[in-house]
Design an enzyme around this catalytic site. Structure first.
Site, PDB file in Angstrom:
ATOM      1  N   HIS A 161       0.822  -1.204   0.000  1.00 13.54           N
ATOM      2  CA  HIS A 161       0.000   0.000   0.000  1.00 13.54           C
ATOM      3  C   HIS A 161       0.858   1.256   0.000  1.00 13.54           C
ATOM      4  O   HIS A 161       0.530   2.246  -0.657  1.00 13.54           O
ATOM      5  CB  HIS A 161      -0.932  -0.016   1.216  1.00 13.54           C
ATOM      6  CG  HIS A 161      -2.148  -0.857   0.988  1.00 13.54           C
ATOM      7  ND1 HIS A 161      -2.836  -1.482   1.986  1.00 13.54           N
ATOM      8  CD2 HIS A 161      -2.802  -1.164  -0.159  1.00 13.54           C
ATOM      9  CE1 HIS A 161      -3.861  -2.151   1.469  1.00 13.54           C
ATOM     10  NE2 HIS A 161      -3.855  -1.971   0.172  1.00 13.54           N
ATOM     11  N   ARG A 268     -12.309   1.311 -14.141  1.00 12.76           N
ATOM     12  CA  ARG A 268     -12.355   0.080 -13.333  1.00 12.76           C
ATOM     13  C   ARG A 268     -13.385   0.341 -12.234  1.00 12.76           C
ATOM     14  O   ARG A 268     -13.158   1.195 -11.383  1.00 12.76           O
ATOM     15  CB  ARG A 268     -10.996  -0.210 -12.712  1.00 12.76           C
ATOM     16  CG  ARG A 268      -9.924  -0.631 -13.709  1.00 12.76           C
ATOM     17  CD  ARG A 268      -8.631  -0.919 -12.952  1.00 12.76           C
ATOM     18  NE  ARG A 268      -7.685  -1.683 -13.741  1.00 12.76           N
ATOM     19  CZ  ARG A 268      -6.643  -1.166 -14.396  1.00 12.76           C
ATOM     20  NH1 ARG A 268      -6.418   0.137 -14.358  1.00 12.76           N
ATOM     21  NH2 ARG A 268      -5.822  -1.931 -15.080  1.00 12.76           N
ATOM     22  N   ARG A 304     -16.088  -0.377 -17.468  1.00 17.34           N
ATOM     23  CA  ARG A 304     -16.014  -1.835 -17.404  1.00 17.34           C
ATOM     24  C   ARG A 304     -16.890  -2.345 -16.267  1.00 17.34           C
ATOM     25  O   ARG A 304     -16.872  -1.794 -15.168  1.00 17.34           O
ATOM     26  CB  ARG A 304     -14.561  -2.253 -17.167  1.00 17.34           C
ATOM     27  CG  ARG A 304     -14.381  -3.759 -17.106  1.00 17.34           C
ATOM     28  CD  ARG A 304     -12.926  -4.127 -17.001  1.00 17.34           C
ATOM     29  NE  ARG A 304     -12.392  -3.889 -15.676  1.00 17.34           N
ATOM     30  CZ  ARG A 304     -11.119  -4.092 -15.337  1.00 17.34           C
ATOM     31  NH1 ARG A 304     -10.259  -4.495 -16.252  1.00 17.34           N
ATOM     32  NH2 ARG A 304     -10.708  -3.882 -14.118  1.00 17.34           N
ATOM     33  N   GLU A 402      -8.411 -10.373 -22.930  1.00 21.29           N
ATOM     34  CA  GLU A 402      -7.334 -10.601 -21.954  1.00 21.29           C
ATOM     35  C   GLU A 402      -7.155 -12.081 -21.643  1.00 21.29           C
ATOM     36  O   GLU A 402      -6.313 -12.455 -20.840  1.00 21.29           O
ATOM     37  CB  GLU A 402      -7.562  -9.786 -20.680  1.00 21.29           C
ATOM     38  CG  GLU A 402      -8.949  -9.905 -20.086  1.00 21.29           C
ATOM     39  CD  GLU A 402      -9.169  -8.946 -18.919  1.00 21.29           C
ATOM     40  OE1 GLU A 402      -8.226  -8.310 -18.446  1.00 21.29           O
ATOM     41  OE2 GLU A 402     -10.330  -8.845 -18.481  1.00 21.29           O
ATOM     42  N   ASN A 423      -2.361  -6.735 -19.257  1.00 24.70           N
ATOM     43  CA  ASN A 423      -1.850  -7.283 -17.992  1.00 24.70           C
ATOM     44  C   ASN A 423      -2.237  -8.755 -17.878  1.00 24.70           C
ATOM     45  O   ASN A 423      -1.410  -9.620 -17.638  1.00 24.70           O
ATOM     46  CB  ASN A 423      -2.434  -6.528 -16.788  1.00 24.70           C
ATOM     47  CG  ASN A 423      -2.179  -5.040 -16.866  1.00 24.70           C
ATOM     48  OD1 ASN A 423      -1.248  -4.607 -17.517  1.00 24.70           O
ATOM     49  ND2 ASN A 423      -3.024  -4.252 -16.213  1.00 24.70           N
ATOM     50  N   ASP A 424      -3.523  -9.022 -18.054  1.00 25.22           N
ATOM     51  CA  ASP A 424      -3.963 -10.411 -17.946  1.00 25.22           C
ATOM     52  C   ASP A 424      -3.590 -11.210 -19.190  1.00 25.22           C
ATOM     53  O   ASP A 424      -3.202 -12.374 -19.082  1.00 25.22           O
ATOM     54  CB  ASP A 424      -5.475 -10.471 -17.693  1.00 25.22           C
ATOM     55  CG  ASP A 424      -5.786 -10.227 -16.229  1.00 25.22           C
ATOM     56  OD1 ASP A 424      -5.130 -10.851 -15.382  1.00 25.22           O
ATOM     57  OD2 ASP A 424      -6.658  -9.391 -15.929  1.00 25.22           O
ATOM     58  N   ARG A 434       1.093 -11.989 -12.747  1.00 23.98           N
ATOM     59  CA  ARG A 434       1.421 -10.568 -12.746  1.00 23.98           C
ATOM     60  C   ARG A 434       1.919 -10.099 -11.387  1.00 23.98           C
ATOM     61  O   ARG A 434       2.457  -9.019 -11.271  1.00 23.98           O
ATOM     62  CB  ARG A 434       0.207  -9.741 -13.207  1.00 23.98           C
ATOM     63  CG  ARG A 434      -1.044 -10.020 -12.422  1.00 23.98           C
ATOM     64  CD  ARG A 434      -2.297  -9.547 -13.150  1.00 23.98           C
ATOM     65  NE  ARG A 434      -2.553  -8.133 -12.968  1.00 23.98           N
ATOM     66  CZ  ARG A 434      -3.618  -7.494 -13.461  1.00 23.98           C
ATOM     67  NH1 ARG A 434      -4.505  -8.165 -14.182  1.00 23.98           N
ATOM     68  NH2 ARG A 434      -3.797  -6.215 -13.252  1.00 23.98           N
ATOM     69  N   CYS A 471      -5.641  -1.229 -23.069  1.00 28.60           N
ATOM     70  CA  CYS A 471      -5.736  -0.460 -21.826  1.00 28.60           C
ATOM     71  C   CYS A 471      -4.932  -1.059 -20.677  1.00 28.60           C
ATOM     72  O   CYS A 471      -5.039  -0.604 -19.541  1.00 28.60           O
ATOM     73  CB  CYS A 471      -7.196  -0.302 -21.401  1.00 28.60           C
ATOM     74  SG  CYS A 471      -7.998  -1.882 -21.013  1.00 28.60           S
TER      75      CYS A 471
HETATM   76  C1  PEP Z   1      -5.605  -5.848 -17.922  1.00 32.07           C
HETATM   77  O1  PEP Z   1      -5.715  -7.013 -17.539  1.00 32.07           O
HETATM   78  O2  PEP Z   1      -4.721  -5.441 -18.705  1.00 32.07           O
HETATM   79  C2  PEP Z   1      -6.552  -4.814 -17.429  1.00 32.07           C
HETATM   80  C3  PEP Z   1      -6.578  -3.612 -17.949  1.00 32.07           C
HETATM   81  O3  PEP Z   1      -7.364  -5.173 -16.414  1.00 32.07           O
HETATM   82  P1  PEP Z   1      -6.912  -5.253 -14.870  1.00 32.07           P
HETATM   83  O4  PEP Z   1      -5.482  -4.767 -14.784  1.00 32.07           O
HETATM   84  O5  PEP Z   1      -7.866  -4.398 -14.130  1.00 32.07           O
HETATM   85  O6  PEP Z   1      -7.058  -6.714 -14.597  1.00 32.07           O
HETATM   86 MG    MG Z   2      -7.513  -7.638 -16.517  1.00 25.78          MG
END
Ligand code: PEP
Ligand code: MG
Length: 511
Positions: A161, A268, A304, A402, A423-424, A434, A471
């Site tokens: 945090h 988000r 989202r 993703e 990211n996913d 991740r 994104c």
């Molecule tokens: C992603 O997975 O790239 C994404 C934008 O969603 P989050 O990071 O919220 O899982």
């Molecule tokens: Mg994601």
């Protein structure tokens, strides 16, 4: 140099009195944090909400009360119970739990301070460099970071945090330095390079001179990028690129000029559900979505639907104890399994849609039937609102790409648009989580396998005549800008702090 505060207290010797003293101290500490939350916003407030939730959790306090019944004083019982928890968190396999240890230290010391009547929060002068083992969120928040300063930690975690707070406040921070040992008094000067993850204590004059030169160059580059942040993004060879914003909480938009972006690429909505106040009702959600649309002044806004589960557990909603939450009931899977929560969010979104250009996006979609089922629910809720004469509109429904299965078969989805969650997509393609530092080198969006899935999605979007954006965090990594644009992407979505640097990087592509 930070050191743990030690305060004395005389115990009553009566278990009932000791238990009452601990109860009062916990209540006071909770009230103190709640008061602090009232003065803060967004992510920072959420961090302290986590501490309130911990203090209200009987499982945390039970051990201390048991020890008090066995004749131990309130402060010793509390310290031992919390120290045992802290040790457990520090040695957890999961980085998420290791990163929360500093919050437990914070809670421990706050309650101990209430028991002894002392103020345990270390005081940090504005502009100082803080060196220590770890730093608690309360200690961080007690300092004025607008006056400069930096943090050098022997332990700590990049996903703690405090690390999130430091990023949000722009305070350079380096973690995991190992034991900070020096003979005699602490160093009088330290150079903290947050970009390189390096700290030099008592530097040689030459090292200091080189550091100051690099610092001046970095400041000049940031100032130049800031100057261009209101300009449209365009590559050196003349390609217009849309730069959208990622929004984690409405406060991200406060005092921000909508002219810096071409719209919002990702809201988000988890922030609405992660509080200790329970699930948000339709009206609360409607107002938040409406305010974001009003801020955007007609520019497109992609919101989202709830992406709970995985690394985003939500008490009372997500499933506890899944053996692998990243492969479990998360995102759209959870929404379809809990349709009452999903319906309420879709109704709020349909109502907000009349206030701007809204697009709705589903997270973690793997197969076309998930989109089809969600579209049916959206249509039903929209028609119901209409029948009741409530102002509403049916927003276009798109998907996040993703999951590799969705990327490989993107053209099969009747999506109004695609947004690549790198990211996913990266963690599932590379089988490298991740949030596990040991496999961070494999968790690379620049890997050709991931770039191929991105290029395939862009091609599917072009074939179907629908927009494709990206994104995930890779959009803000300027080392990847050229590679991402080479896939054919023309829309990138990043957090507001990254806009200026991204636009400057786009301007260099194709030169
Ligand atoms: C992603 O997975 O790239 C994404 C934008 O969603 P989050 O990071 O919220 O899982
Ligand atoms: Mg994601």
């Amino acid at each position: 140099m930070l050191a743990a505060a030690v305060a004395g207290r005389t115990a009553s010797g009566q278990p009932a009195q000791e238990a009452a003293a601990l109860k009062a101290a916990i209540e006071d500490a909770t009230a103190e944090i709640v008061k602090l939350i009232g003065t803060l916003e967004g992510e920072v407030a959420d961090i302290l909400e986590f501490q309130v939730a911990m203090l209200e959790d009987d499982a945390l306090t039970e051990g201390a009360y048991d020890a008090i019944s066995a004749g131990i004083s309130a402060d010793h019982a509390w310290r031992s119970a919390l120290d045992a928890e802290i040790t457990g968190y520090r040695s957890a396999d999961d980085e998420y739990f290791r990163a929360r240890a500093a919050d437990l230290v914070d809670i421990r010391d706050r309650v101990l301070a209430r028991l002894s009547g002392a103020d345990a929060t270390a005081k940090i002068a504005g502009g100082a460099i803080v060196a220590g083992d770890d730093i608690s969120p309360s200690t961080f928040l007690a300092a004025d970071w607008t006056r400069g300063g930096a943090i050098a930690l022997a332990a700590g975690s990049p996903s703690s945090h405090v690390a999130m707070l430091a990023r949000a406040r722009g305070a350079p921070m380096v973690v995991g330095l190992g034991p900070l040992s020096w003979i005699g008094s602490p160093p009088s000067l330290a150079l903290v390079d947050g970009d390189a993850g390096i700290v030099v204590f008592d530097p040689e004059p030459e090292t200091r001179r080189l550091f100051e030169r690099r610092l001046a160059a970095a400041n000049a580059a940031q100032a130049a990028a800031d100057a261009g942040r209101l300009e449209p993004a365009c590559t050196a060879d003349g390609r217009q690129i849309a730069v959208l914003l990622n929004v984690a909480a409405p406060e991200d938009l406060a005092s921000l000029d909508p002219a810096i972006c071409d719209g919002i690429g990702l809201v988000r909505t988890e922030f609405l559900f992660e509080t200790s106040r329970g699930l948000p009702d339709e009206e609360t959600q409607y107002r938040v979505y409406r305010d974001i649309l009003v801020w955007a002044r007609g520019k497109p806004v992609t919101i989202r639907t709830l992406d709970a589960g995985g690394d985003k557990p939500i008490a009372g909603l997500t499933v506890d104890g899944e053996s692998n939450p990243f492969l479990g009931l998360r995102g759209i899977r959870l929404s379809l399994a809990r349709p009452e929560v999903f319906r309420m969010q879709l109704r709020a979104l349909c109502r907000a849609a009349v206030h701007g250009t809204l697009k709705v996006m589903l997270p973690m979609v793997a197969v076309p039937s998930e989109l089809d089922r969600a579209a049916e629910i959206l249509d039903t809720e929209f028609r119901d609102l209409q029948a009741k004469g409530i102002a509403c509109a049916r927003p276009p429904l798109g998907i996040m790409v993703e999951v590799p299965a969705a990327a490989l078969r993107a053209a099969d989805f009747a999506a109004a648009f695609y947004s690549i969650g790198s990211n996913d997509l990266t963690q599932y393609t590379m089988a490298a989580a991740r949030d596990i530092g040991a496999v961070a080198d494999l968790n690379d969006t620049g890997n050709l396998a991931v770039l191929a899935l991105i290029a395939g999605t862009v091609e599917a979007g072009q074939k179907r005549g629908v927009e494709v954006s990206l994104c995930g965090d890779a959009a803000a990594d300027t080392h990847l800008t050229a590679a991402l644009l080479a896939t054919g992407l023309t829309t990138l979505s990043v957090s507001p702090i990254a806009v200026a640097r991204l636009k400057a990087a786009i301007a260099k592509v194709g030169s």
